[in-house]
Enzyme design. Structure first.
Site, PDB file in Angstrom:
ATOM      1  N   CYS A 124       0.818  -1.323  -0.089  1.00  0.00           N
ATOM      2  CA  CYS A 124       0.118  -0.085  -0.021  1.00  0.00           C
ATOM      3  C   CYS A 124       0.887   1.055   0.024  1.00  0.00           C
ATOM      4  O   CYS A 124       1.241   1.645   1.109  1.00  0.00           O
ATOM      5  CB  CYS A 124      -1.123   0.045   1.160  1.00  0.00           C
ATOM      6  SG  CYS A 124      -2.022  -1.454   1.197  1.00  0.00           S
ATOM      7  N   GLU A 127      -1.324   6.891  -3.340  1.00  0.00           N
ATOM      8  CA  GLU A 127      -2.630   7.495  -2.686  1.00  0.00           C
ATOM      9  C   GLU A 127      -3.013   8.360  -3.718  1.00  0.00           C
ATOM     10  O   GLU A 127      -2.564   8.711  -4.657  1.00  0.00           O
ATOM     11  CB  GLU A 127      -1.968   8.569  -1.562  1.00  0.00           C
ATOM     12  CG  GLU A 127      -1.387   7.519  -0.428  1.00  0.00           C
ATOM     13  CD  GLU A 127      -1.093   8.532   0.588  1.00  0.00           C
ATOM     14  OE1 GLU A 127      -1.120   9.761   0.698  1.00  0.00           O
ATOM     15  OE2 GLU A 127      -0.585   7.972   1.458  1.00  0.00           O
ATOM     16  N   GLU A 364       3.837  -0.404 -10.707  1.00  0.00           N
ATOM     17  CA  GLU A 364       5.270  -0.367 -10.145  1.00  0.00           C
ATOM     18  C   GLU A 364       6.068   0.665 -10.931  1.00  0.00           C
ATOM     19  O   GLU A 364       7.184   0.545 -11.382  1.00  0.00           O
ATOM     20  CB  GLU A 364       5.946  -1.994 -10.432  1.00  0.00           C
ATOM     21  CG  GLU A 364       5.208  -2.860  -9.554  1.00  0.00           C
ATOM     22  CD  GLU A 364       6.006  -3.925  -9.118  1.00  0.00           C
ATOM     23  OE1 GLU A 364       7.234  -4.012  -9.154  1.00  0.00           O
ATOM     24  OE2 GLU A 364       5.283  -5.065  -8.684  1.00  0.00           O
ATOM     25  N   THR A 366       5.254   3.945 -13.808  1.00  0.00           N
ATOM     26  CA  THR A 366       4.881   3.937 -15.397  1.00  0.00           C
ATOM     27  C   THR A 366       6.172   3.879 -15.924  1.00  0.00           C
ATOM     28  O   THR A 366       7.395   4.069 -15.496  1.00  0.00           O
ATOM     29  CB  THR A 366       4.065   5.524 -15.718  1.00  0.00           C
ATOM     30  OG1 THR A 366       5.119   6.342 -15.433  1.00  0.00           O
ATOM     31  CG2 THR A 366       3.060   5.483 -14.879  1.00  0.00           C
TER      32      THR A 366
HETATM   33  C1  LIG Z   1      -4.439  -1.915 -11.589  1.00  0.00           C
HETATM   34  C2  LIG Z   1      -3.384  -1.288 -11.137  1.00  0.00           C
HETATM   35  C3  LIG Z   1      -3.014  -1.933  -9.747  1.00  0.00           C
HETATM   36  C4  LIG Z   1      -1.836  -1.304  -8.970  1.00  0.00           C
HETATM   37  N1  LIG Z   1      -1.584  -2.024  -7.869  1.00  0.00           N
HETATM   38  C5  LIG Z   1      -0.591  -1.089  -7.041  1.00  0.00           C
HETATM   39  C6  LIG Z   1      -0.548  -1.468  -5.623  1.00  0.00           C
HETATM   40  O1  LIG Z   1      -0.504  -2.862  -5.267  1.00  0.00           O
HETATM   41  N2  LIG Z   1       0.186  -0.918  -4.568  1.00  0.00           N
HETATM   42  C7  LIG Z   1       0.344   0.383  -4.958  1.00  0.00           C
HETATM   43  O2  LIG Z   1       0.952   0.950  -4.064  1.00  0.00           O
HETATM   44  N3  LIG Z   1       0.196   0.875  -6.149  1.00  0.00           N
HETATM   45  C8  LIG Z   1      -0.339   0.291  -7.217  1.00  0.00           C
HETATM   46  N4  LIG Z   1      -0.779   0.866  -8.316  1.00  0.00           N
HETATM   47  C9  LIG Z   1      -0.542   2.190  -8.710  1.00  0.00           C
HETATM   48  C10 LIG Z   1       0.264   2.418  -9.767  1.00  0.00           C
HETATM   49  O3  LIG Z   1       1.754   2.216  -9.415  1.00  0.00           O
HETATM   50  C11 LIG Z   1       0.189   3.946 -10.217  1.00  0.00           C
HETATM   51  O4  LIG Z   1      -0.858   3.856 -10.746  1.00  0.00           O
HETATM   52  C12 LIG Z   1       1.338   4.322 -10.932  1.00  0.00           C
HETATM   53  O5  LIG Z   1       2.615   4.516 -10.248  1.00  0.00           O
HETATM   54  C13 LIG Z   1       0.986   5.722 -11.635  1.00  0.00           C
HETATM   55  O6  LIG Z   1       0.461   6.513 -10.661  1.00  0.00           O
HETATM   56  P1  LIG Z   1      -0.776   7.450 -11.113  1.00  0.00           P
HETATM   57  O7  LIG Z   1      -1.793   6.143 -11.699  1.00  0.00           O
HETATM   58  O8  LIG Z   1      -1.263   8.281 -10.104  1.00  0.00           O
HETATM   59  O9  LIG Z   1      -0.572   8.377 -12.277  1.00  0.00           O
HETATM   60  P2  LIG Z   1       0.319   9.936 -12.305  1.00  0.00           P
HETATM   61  O10 LIG Z   1       1.435   9.821 -11.545  1.00  0.00           O
HETATM   62  O11 LIG Z   1      -0.748  10.661 -12.202  1.00  0.00           O
HETATM   63  O12 LIG Z   1       0.714  10.041 -13.773  1.00  0.00           O
HETATM   64  C14 LIG Z   1       0.012  10.228 -14.909  1.00  0.00           C
HETATM   65  C15 LIG Z   1       0.904  10.432 -16.245  1.00  0.00           C
HETATM   66  O13 LIG Z   1       2.107  11.388 -15.899  1.00  0.00           O
HETATM   67  C16 LIG Z   1       3.233  10.911 -16.190  1.00  0.00           C
HETATM   68  N5  LIG Z   1       4.327  11.307 -15.215  1.00  0.00           N
HETATM   69  C17 LIG Z   1       4.157  11.785 -13.984  1.00  0.00           C
HETATM   70  N6  LIG Z   1       5.297  12.083 -13.482  1.00  0.00           N
HETATM   71  C18 LIG Z   1       6.123  12.041 -14.499  1.00  0.00           C
HETATM   72  C19 LIG Z   1       7.517  12.438 -14.490  1.00  0.00           C
HETATM   73  N7  LIG Z   1       8.166  13.013 -13.471  1.00  0.00           N
HETATM   74  N8  LIG Z   1       8.017  12.440 -15.815  1.00  0.00           N
HETATM   75  C20 LIG Z   1       7.228  11.904 -16.727  1.00  0.00           C
HETATM   76  N9  LIG Z   1       6.028  11.531 -16.810  1.00  0.00           N
HETATM   77  C21 LIG Z   1       5.631  11.632 -15.629  1.00  0.00           C
HETATM   78  C22 LIG Z   1       3.155   9.286 -15.837  1.00  0.00           C
HETATM   79  O14 LIG Z   1       4.101   8.528 -16.660  1.00  0.00           O
HETATM   80  C23 LIG Z   1       1.613   9.069 -16.363  1.00  0.00           C
HETATM   81  O15 LIG Z   1       1.907   8.878 -17.756  1.00  0.00           O
HETATM   82  C24 LIG Z   1      -1.663   0.214  -9.326  1.00  0.00           C
HETATM   83  C25 LIG Z   1      -2.368   0.937 -10.440  1.00  0.00           C
HETATM   84  C26 LIG Z   1      -3.124   0.268 -11.272  1.00  0.00           C
HETATM   85  C27 LIG Z   1      -3.784   0.932 -11.883  1.00  0.00           C
END
Ligand SMILES: Cc1cc2nc3c(=O)[nH]c(=O)nc-3n(C[C@H](O)[C@H](O)[C@H](O)COP(=O)(O)OP(=O)(O)OC[C@H]3O[C@@H](n4cnc5c(N)ncnc54)[C@H](O)[C@@H]3O)c2cc1C
Length: 380
Positions: A124, A127, A364, A366
């Site tokens: 977890c 957020e 894990e 993007t």
């Molecule tokens: C089905 C699923 C399972 C998941 N499982 C888990 C889990 O078990 N535990 C957990 O903790 N999390 C989990 N996640 C969360 C996942 O790791 C995040 O969704 C991911 O890290 C991206 O965060 P975000 O979705 O908030 O996107 P955002 O951070 O809002 O990013 C949006 C876009 O902006 C881009 N971006 C953001 N910052 C930058 C940067 N500095 N440079 C370039 N591009 C950038 C991203 O690449 C993306 O394209 C899960 C997500 C999903 C959808």
């Protein structure tokens, strides 16, 4: 001396996972894709056959696998179904902070519990306002006597609603921000753990994700993993180990999509010849085969580097996750294209694989974030 052949033990592990996937995952993958339910029967069977908790030390009931052996297993799981595979691998993700920074007593208790109950755990971190930006975490765990009072809001948590415990990252001192980030083991039966909702999503339907709130949850001090403030490092070191697993799941899915579309292209006759005899189709298949091979080599190299304490493990695991999941997306898309109408239909698994692997480019970290990790390292 470089040797790409697997040892007898590694071949046995690979075969064990492949055989399990053929008997229990492949026949049921479409069923779980449709029901969107957690595949408890398959997870319990994996426990029965000793295929859960691969990297957990043998003395605590695991297999003591290195990252290389784990990635061989994950490739087979991913080939059968990434969604079911991640139910197993997300458990490993959640156990990794315990492995990296838990005490003997904590490891004995929680690895023991997970094995005894044939249970799963959840990791977890994410957020609503802290996705890619882990340093933006706002959940707090404030020490009061011999308990931490945990308050916070997590989302996208894989295995959340089915987990026996959550590994929760929270700030012990909000004024210090991420410098106070700390992981805790939070049993899900503690009062105040609230599963708010379940995510509806494009693919990997067998795996469940939840939005979770922690409302004044009283977490015993002995459930803190490591010293206060080491959480950011633990989270990053966790990903160094587990991103190679996402690479391997992606690789398996790419292999499956390629093999199905290749075989189909040899059988499908149009204009009085198999469509594979057209250079346009043959070249697509050639690119798929080559990129899968390259993804496997990078995944193996990243896994081997981790197991052999090489430097640059962070960058190699980021490269493997990014490259293998990008390859999987491209291969799955092209497999659908090669099979055209049949590829797009639910008669064949390639449409499911295309939906499933999109997520491998997202969780894990993007693939853009992987590129940030890699570019920072190479431009240092
Ligand atoms: C089905 C699923 C399972 C998941 N499982 C888990 C889990 O078990 N535990 C957990 O903790 N999390 C989990 N996640 C969360 C996942 O790791 C995040 O969704 C991911 O890290 C991206 O965060 P975000 O979705 O908030 O996107 P955002 O951070 O809002 O990013 C949006 C876009 O902006 C881009 N971006 C953001 N910052 C930058 C940067 N500095 N440079 C370039 N591009 C950038 C991203 O690449 C993306 O394209 C899960 C997500 C999903 C959808």
């Amino acid at each position: 001396m470089i040797d790409f052949s697997l040892t007898t033990k590694q071949l046995e592990i690979q075969e064990k996972y492949r055989d399990f996937a053929n008997r229990f995952i492949r026949p049921n993958r479409m069923k779980y894709d449709e029901s969107c339910e957690f595949p408890w029967d398959i997870v319990k069977q994996a426990y029965k056959e000793g295929l859960m908790n691969g990297p957990v030390p043998v003395k605590w009931g695991g297999n003591g696998f290195g990252i290389f052996e784990s990635s061989l297993g994950s490739e087979e799981l991913g080939a059968a179904c990434v969604g079911i595979g991640i139910c197993i691998d997300a458990n490993t993700l959640a156990l990794t902070p315990l492995l990296l920074s838990g005490t003997e007593d904590q490891q004995k208790k929680y690895f023991g519990l997970i094995k005894e109950q044939q249970a799963v755990a959840a990791y977890c971190l994410t957020e609503p306002n802290a996705g890619s930006d882990v340093a933006g975490i706002k959940s707090t765990a404030i020490l009061k006597g011999d308990k931490y009072i945990l308050n916070g809001h997590k989302r996208f948590i894989t295995n959340g609603e089915v987990a026996a415990f959550h590994t929760v990252f929270a700030l012990t001192n909000p004024e210090k921000g991420a410098r106070s980030l700390t992981p805790f083991i939070v049993p899900t039966d503690l009062p105040g753990v609230e599963i708010v909702s379940k995510l509806k999503k494009m693919g990997q339907h067998a795996s469940v994700q939840n939005e979770i709130k922690y409302n004044d949850v009283e977490v015993p001090v002995e459930n803190r993993l490591g010293k206060e403030g080491r959480g950011f490092m633990v989270a990053m070191k966790t990903f160094d180990r587990t991103r190679t697993g996402v690479a391997a799941l992606s690789l398996g899915a790419a292999r499956e999509a390629y093999e199905i579309s290749r075989d189909w292209a040899k059988d499908r006759i149009q204009f009085n010849k198999p469509i594979a005899a057209n250079q346009a189709v043959g070249f697509m298949l050639a690119d798929m085969a080559t990129e899968i091979e390259a993804a496997r080599m990078l995944t193996w190299r990243a896994a081997w580097s981790y197991d052999n304490d090489q430097k640059d493990v962070s960058v190699l695991s980021a490269m493997s996750k990014m490259y293998a999941s990008d390859v999987a997306m491209k291969v799955a898309t092209n497999a659908v294209q090669v099979m055209a109408g049949d590829g797009y239909s639910k008669e064949y698994p390639v449409e499911k694989i295309m939906r499933d692997v999109k997520l491998c480019q997202i969780y894990e970290g993007t693939n853009q974030v992987q590129r940030v990790v890699i570019s920072k390292r190479i431009l240092k």
